[in-house]
Design a protein around this motif. Structure first.
Motif, PDB file in Angstrom:
ATOM      1  N   SER A 250       0.869  -1.283  -0.103  1.00 52.61           N
ATOM      2  CA  SER A 250      -0.001  -0.021  -0.196  1.00 52.61           C
ATOM      3  C   SER A 250       0.885   1.342   0.001  1.00 52.61           C
ATOM      4  CB  SER A 250      -1.018   0.000   1.383  1.00 52.61           C
ATOM      5  OG  SER A 250      -1.612   1.195   1.413  1.00 52.61           O
ATOM      6  N   ALA A 251       0.334   2.328  -0.726  1.00 46.75           N
ATOM      7  CA  ALA A 251       1.077   3.600  -0.665  1.00 46.75           C
ATOM      8  C   ALA A 251       0.931   4.272   0.402  1.00 46.75           C
ATOM      9  CB  ALA A 251       0.884   4.449  -1.918  1.00 46.75           C
ATOM     10  N   GLY A 252      -0.144   4.079   1.223  1.00 44.30           N
ATOM     11  CA  GLY A 252      -0.332   4.843   2.494  1.00 44.30           C
ATOM     12  C   GLY A 252       0.431   4.413   3.485  1.00 44.30           C
ATOM     13  N   VAL A 253       0.493   5.186   4.790  1.00 47.38           N
ATOM     14  CA  VAL A 253       1.254   4.660   5.846  1.00 47.38           C
ATOM     15  C   VAL A 253       0.361   5.037   7.234  1.00 47.38           C
ATOM     16  CG1 VAL A 253       3.203   4.932   7.431  1.00 47.38           C
ATOM     17  CG2 VAL A 253       3.459   5.428   4.749  1.00 47.38           C
ATOM     18  N   GLY A 254       0.267   4.064   7.882  1.00 48.90           N
ATOM     19  CA  GLY A 254      -0.542   4.306   9.040  1.00 48.90           C
ATOM     20  C   GLY A 254      -1.632   2.813   9.028  1.00 48.90           C
ATOM     21  N   LEU A 255      -2.356   3.292  10.184  1.00 51.36           N
ATOM     22  CA  LEU A 255      -3.360   2.351  10.272  1.00 51.36           C
ATOM     23  C   LEU A 255      -4.583   2.042   9.263  1.00 51.36           C
ATOM     24  CD1 LEU A 255      -3.926   2.945  14.249  1.00 51.36           C
ATOM     25  CD2 LEU A 255      -2.587   1.286  13.184  1.00 51.36           C
ATOM     26  N   PHE A 256      -4.858   3.069   8.519  1.00 54.86           N
ATOM     27  CA  PHE A 256      -5.810   2.987   7.414  1.00 54.86           C
ATOM     28  C   PHE A 256      -5.555   2.630   6.183  1.00 54.86           C
ATOM     29  CE2 PHE A 256      -6.997   6.190  10.544  1.00 54.86           C
ATOM     30  CZ  PHE A 256      -8.272   5.614  10.924  1.00 54.86           C
ATOM     31  N   GLY A 257      -4.135   2.188   6.060  1.00 53.05           N
ATOM     32  CA  GLY A 257      -3.636   1.714   4.587  1.00 53.05           C
ATOM     33  C   GLY A 257      -4.101   0.343   4.346  1.00 53.05           C
ATOM     34  N   GLU A 258      -4.727   0.178   3.250  1.00 51.81           N
ATOM     35  CA  GLU A 258      -5.210  -1.287   2.882  1.00 51.81           C
ATOM     36  C   GLU A 258      -4.440  -1.786   1.835  1.00 51.81           C
ATOM     37  OE1 GLU A 258      -9.491  -3.230   1.705  1.00 51.81           O
ATOM     38  OE2 GLU A 258      -9.228  -1.273   1.461  1.00 51.81           O
ATOM     39  N   ASN A 259      -4.203  -3.166   2.122  1.00 52.48           N
ATOM     40  CA  ASN A 259      -3.553  -4.086   1.050  1.00 52.48           C
ATOM     41  C   ASN A 259      -4.090  -4.490  -0.301  1.00 52.48           C
ATOM     42  OD1 ASN A 259      -1.056  -3.958   2.638  1.00 52.48           O
ATOM     43  ND2 ASN A 259      -1.928  -5.770   3.900  1.00 52.48           N
TER      44      ASN A 259
END
Length: 746
Positions: A250-259
């Motif tokens: 996932s490109a996002g970082v943190g708890l809300f990043g989804e694979n």
């Protein structure tokens, strides 16, 4: 049976060479062959038992037949045993050579090669998918569709799909783009991809291998790490393919990043799939046959053994048959000689062979036939004599006339049933005794003996062939029972010292002749008497008319009384003449359907209680069918019978009520309707009963005796049966009854 065994053996050998036919029918064919072999064994056992019994009884030719059968059986058994031993060794060693180690190794190598190739293809696709997943790591969902198209062309695969971790499709390229509801990755495959970054799965091989969804013999490998392949069940009607599922960072970082997961599908080459399935099927079939190697050996050896048994049994059976063919002429000849010695000259069997034994049997048969013809001619003559005697006895037994054979002293030698019936005497019990000793036959025997004595005297002088005379037996006197019989008897001399007596009962004929004669007398009397009656009556009435008022009172009274007497007597004479006329000139009956019950009701109205001195009671069976009759003549019959019944009850003894009963009843079995008239009078005297229907036979003072004669004549015209009898209770006469039976309309 031997032909059936050969057919079954042929089918059995065909089954051993055809696997599918073997699996379907071998057990059944083997069982049928065993059954045929058992039957052949039973037949051979039965033949051997017969040979043993023939030997024990010492029948001619039995030893020769046993020797021939033994020779033929050995000729068939020895070569068969030799062939069986060689074939047994050959089959046992040949089956082992079929299952070579090199063939089994080649099949295993082919299977391993297929598995390694699949694993290699799956590993390569996994690596490509992992690289492609890395390229998509920075690609947002909005532009993922274009990126997937480029990846599909770059990887040269059939389908590329981008999934969320929850199984929702983000974008796709390839075949899944046109699917309304694309197939989601299995949960196990998602977990493996999440844990190992990439996972592969092979689908569609099972459906290609066995259409219908059956799993082939080789177990599919489970889902594994990169570089391994797992074969799982695929959806129906899908081509063999490899699926690779890789984790996209996932490109996002943190708890809300989804694979996200990238799924790549690559179709397997058709030639590779076909070869893999062929190798797999060949290996499975080879393993099955290798496991059934012992059973196959038993099958071939069992078939070979059964063939030997059938061959041996057939040889023994053929030996017995051929031996019997050789010994048969001698056996036939010996049996014929034995039968002729016992007196049996029936036609003997003759063989049609051209050898000497066949010619000997034919010559013996011809000789026996000549002897039989000679005996047959003698027997035929005896049979003709017996048949003539039997025919004569049958004729005598069925003759209505009586036949008796007497000796010169009048002793009964023989008699037929007709004689017993006519004379009403137990003649069979008096054979060998004089006819005069038979009860009631003394006068008849005396008359017959007198006729024979006269015949013998006249025959000596004039050559008379027979005598003929009428006799009346049991002639009735007034007040005695009437059993009178009128006989016409004829006698002649038979060869030897015996006499033939033939007689017949002509009582009915005499009665008919008497009735005919009385009818003619009545017709002439009616004609002669009726003519002067009217002038006499007219003359008397004219005298009365002319002399009335011209003579004194006493003479007038005398004149009136005399004229009345003349007129009354003339009327009585007219009635008598009319009865004569009716009896002599009764018209022919016109037979039509008549309801007898309705006719009786019409007539009985005239005999109602206010019109009749003696009451008439009707007992009519309802539902009586119509009869064939002349209504006017039947009406006359009923009137005559009712009048006679009423007249018969005049002067009844005290305690007896005068009553006339008229009854009808229907008999379904005989299909006839019976009309019965009964009274409570004194009945008929015994000497009147038999002659009651003859004219002028009556017990009434004023009667003419024509009433029952007219009834009998009308009954004969209608073909009805008429019976007359007295009704008795405790041997006391309680009245008389007359009944007529009419045929119903069909």
């Amino acid at each position: 049976m031997a032909a059936l065994g050969l057919v079954l053996m042929f089918l059995l050998t065909q089954a051993t060479g055809n696997r599918e036919m073997y699996e379907r029918n071998y057990v059944l064919l083997f069982a049928l062959n065993v059954a045929v072999a058992g039957l052949l064994l039973l037949v051979i056992g039965w033949i051997v038992l017969r040979l043993v019994l023939r030997l024990r009884k010492g029948k001619f030719g039995s030893r020769l037949l046993v020797k021939l059968a033994a020779i033929f059986a050995l000729v068939g058994l020895m070569p068969g045993m030799m062939i069986y031993v060689v074939s047994y060794q050959f089959v046992s060693r040949s089956i082992e050579s079929w299952f070579d180690v090199k063939v089994e190794g080649a099949l295993d190598a082919g299977l391993n090669l297929g598995r390694v190739t699949l694993d290699t293809l799956a590993s390569e696709l996994a690596n490509k998918t992992r690289v492609a997943a890395g390229q998509l790591a920075q690609t947002p969902d909005a532009t993922a569709g274009l990126a997937l198209e480029r990846l599909r062309e770059q990887l040269a695969v059939s389908d590329v799909v981008l999934w969320t971790a929850s199984g929702q499709m983000i974008a796709s390229a390839g075949d899944s783009r046109y699917s309304i509801k694309p197939e989601r990755p299995p949960g196990q495959l998602l977990r493996n991809a999440r844990a190992q970054r990439v996972a592969t799965q092979i689908e569609g091989l099972d459906e290609v291998a066995l259409p219908g969804g059956e799993v082939p013999g080789v177990e599919p490998a489970p889902a594994a790490a990169p570089g391994s392949a797992a074969v799982a069940a695929a959806a129906p009607n899908t081509a063999p393919r490899i699926k690779a599922l890789a984790l996209v960072s996932s490109a996002g970082v943190g708890l809300f990043g989804e694979n996200r997961f990238l799924q790549v599908t690559e179709l397997l080459p058709a030639s590779f799939v076909a070869n893999a399935i062929a190798v797999q099927e060949a290996n499975r079939e080879y393993q099955e046959r290798a496991l059934a190697r012992g059973g196959l050996r038993k099958m071939y050896i069992g078939t070979l053994t059964l063939s030997l048994f059938l061959a041996v049994f057939g040889a023994v059976l053929l030996a017995v048959v051929l031996g019997n063919q050789l010994a048969r002429p001698l056996l036939v000849l010996a049996e014929g000689v034995k039968q002729v010695a016992q007196g049996d000259l029936t036609p003997k069997a003759a063989l049609q062979g051209k050898d000497e034994l066949g010619g000997l049997t034919r010559s013996f048969a011809d000789m026996t036939q000549q002897l039989a013809d000679a005996r047959g001619a003698v027997q035929k003559s005896m049979d003709q004599v017996d048949a003539a005697r039997a025919n004569l006895q049958t004729i005598l037994d069925n003759l209505t006339a009586g036949v008796m054979v007497l000796d010169l002293k009048g002793r009964i030698q023989t008699s037929n049933p007709g004689a017993t019936r006519i004379l009403r005497a137990p003649l069979a019990a008096h054979h060998g005794r004089p006819l005069s000793e038979v009860p009631g036959m003394a006068a008849f025997a005396q008359g017959v003996q007198a006729q024979f004595d006269t015949y013998f005297g006249e025959n000596t002088l004039h050559g008379i062939e027979h005598w003929q005379q009428s006799f009346e037996l049991n002639a009735a006197q007034p007040g005695t029972p009437d059993n009178a019989i009128t006989l016409i008897a004829r006698g002649a001399k038979m060869p030897g010292n015996e006499c033939l007596l033939v007689f017949d009962d002509v009582s009915e004929m005499v009665s008919a002749q008497r009735a005919q004669a009385w009818g003619e007398v009545a017709r002439r009397l009616a004609h002669e008497i009726k003519n002067p009656l009217t002038p006499i009556q007219l003359s008397a009435e004219r005298l009365e008319m002319k002399l009335t008022g011209k003579v004194a009172e006493p003479e007038q009274i005398l004149l009136t009384k005399s004229v009345k007497t003349i007129v009354d007597q003339v009327d009585a004479m007219k009635r008598l003449v009319n009865e004569f006329r009716d009896y002599a000139r009764l018209p022919a009956a016109e037979l039509k359907p008549v309801d007898l019950n309705a006719l009786v009701n019409d007539v009985i109205q005239l005999y109602a209680s206010d019109n009749a001195v003696v009451p008439v009671q009707a007992e009519l069976e309802p539902g009586c069918p119509e009869i064939k009759a002349d209504s006017q003549q039947i009406r006359q019959v009923i009137h005559n019978l009712l009048q006679n019944a009423q007249d018969a009850q005049e002067g009844l003894p005290a305690g007896r009520t005068a009553m006339v009963t008229l009854k009808t009843e229907y008999s379904p079995s005989s299909r006839r309707v019976r009309l019965t008239v009964r009274d409570n009078g004194i009945g008929f005297p015994e000497h009147i009963l038999k002659r009651a229907f003859e004219p002028y036979v009556t017990t009434k003072v004023k009667g003419t005796g024509l009433g029952l004669a007219v009834v009998k004549k009308i009954a004969d015209e209608h073909g009805a049966r008429i019976d007359i009898s007295n009704r008795t209770v405790d041997e006391v006469v309680q009245g008389a009854q007359v009944s007529l039976s009419f045929a119903v309309v069909t």
